[in-house]
Design an enzyme around this catalytic site. Structure first.
Site, short mmCIF file in Angstrom:
data_model
loop_
_atom_site.label_atom_id
_atom_site.label_comp_id
_atom_site.label_asym_id
_atom_site.label_seq_id
_atom_site.Cartn_x
_atom_site.Cartn_y
_atom_site.Cartn_z
N CYS A 78 -36.31 35.57 -20.53
CA CYS A 78 -37.52 36.15 -19.93
C CYS A 78 -37.99 35.19 -18.83
O CYS A 78 -37.25 34.27 -18.46
CB CYS A 78 -38.60 36.39 -20.98
SG CYS A 78 -39.13 34.89 -21.86
N THR A 79 -39.20 35.36 -18.35
CA THR A 79 -39.66 34.56 -17.20
C THR A 79 -39.76 33.08 -17.51
O THR A 79 -39.19 32.24 -16.82
CB THR A 79 -41.03 35.07 -16.72
OG1 THR A 79 -40.94 36.47 -16.47
CG2 THR A 79 -41.45 34.36 -15.44
#
Length: 329
Positions: free
Chosen positions: A179-180
């Site tokens: 994810c980020t």
């Protein structure tokens, strides 16, 4: 010239009186002239803050000095302007909304996927028995994702638990989640383990750290971030653009919010269509009476809400005594 810094971080660590802590932490951040967005919950912190290098240094030192958050890892970006307009620090039930009826049924401090450093992730991601899983929302992976990654059709991470059953075909493989910044993977990988996936990993520090330490190799497009920048470059090895303009189909990496506040859709739009459509995703949205002024960025600090006169009237009557009671004293 880069004169500011933006810090991305999270820490799963129990906080007593978290709501009170959030109020105090907001004042502390303001005292350092920081701007940003922080979520505080009983389970920990999740934040992005921006300020001068000195203010950011003081903030990181203060966070690390607290035994609860000593393990916090900050991703630091040098930026030319502040990434937020204001400072917000709010209490919420979770620092990442899991969508579970019982959020406490998973605890990243007890069990989560094996953490892979960026270089380890790079070495494993193309192996035959590996599935690279993007646990982010549609608007995030539409503008950038790892080559050959499995993506999920979700509008928000709270929909992830319902999507796990669609991944059953991969139960015999190594699952590499990303994810980020890593925070969603903590819960996503924990949930996968709970659902019977045996070999689960996560990209430690997320896409942002991978860009800094592995050159972002094979990450196609840009990385969506939750601040004024909207997207950032992460791949300095073999960069590419994978997103297209919603209106004309031309290759474009520019992501905006629809100028119609009632729509507010995240979508990709080229500059030409942006000006022609006034920052809207459709002709219908261009005709909305509360359409916001498009300035070429497609980023809006706050979605204005219509004034609810009935609610205000009720609140006034609730909070203030009748006039005759005031004059009677």
């Amino acid at each position: 010239m880069n004169t500011y810094q933006t810090l991305l971080y999270y820490c799963y660590s129990p906080i007593e009186n978290a709501e009170e802590f959030a109020a105090q932490h907001l004042e502390f951040c303001k005292s350092l002239n920081l701007v940003g967005r922080i979520i505080v919950a009983d389970e920990g912190l999740n934040g992005t803050v921006s300020g001068s290098p000195d203010s950011c240094k003081q903030y990181m030192e203060a966070v690390h000095a607290d035994p609860r958050f000593a393990k916090t890892e900050f991703k630091i970006d040098d930026v030319s302007e502040l990434s937020f307009i204001k400072m917000h620090c709010r209490y919420k039930p979770e620092i990442v909304h899991s969508g579970l009826r019982d959020p406490k049924s998973i605890d990243p401090n007890r069990e989560t996927g094996k953490h892979l450093e960026p270089q380890e992730f790079l070495a494993m991601k193309d192996q035959e028995d590996v599935v690279v899983l993007d646990v982010r929302s549609n608007y995030e992976h539409s503008v950038g994702r790892f080559k050959n990654a499995v993506t999920l059709d979700i509008e928000n991470f709270r929909e992830f638990p319902e999507k796990v059953k669609e991944l059953a075909q991969y139960k015999g493989k190594k699952i590499l989640t990303y994810c980020t910044g890593g925070i969603k993977c903590e819960k996503a990988s924990a949930l996968l383990l709970k659902e019977g996936f045996e070999d689960v990993y996560q990209l430690h520090g997320g896409i942002i750290k991978y860009g800094k330490e592995a050159g972002g190799e094979d990450f196609e497009g840009k990385c969506y971030v939750f601040d004024n920048r909207v997207t950032v470059e992460v791949n300095s090895v073999n960069p590419s653009v994978v997103s297209t303009c919603k209106n004309c189909g031309k290759v474009s990496s520019k992501m905006i919010n629809c100028a119609n506040p009632d729509c507010n859709e995240h979508f990709t739009q080229c500059d030409e269509c942006g000006w022609e459509m006034q920052g809207c995703c459709s002709t219908i949205c261009t005709e909305h009476p509360r359409k916001r002024l498009y300035d070429g960025t497609g980023y809006y600090v706050k979605v204005p809400q219509p004034v609810n006169l009935e609610k205000i009237s009720k609140r006034k009557h609730k909070n203030f005594p009748p006039k005759e009671q005031i004059t009677a004293h």
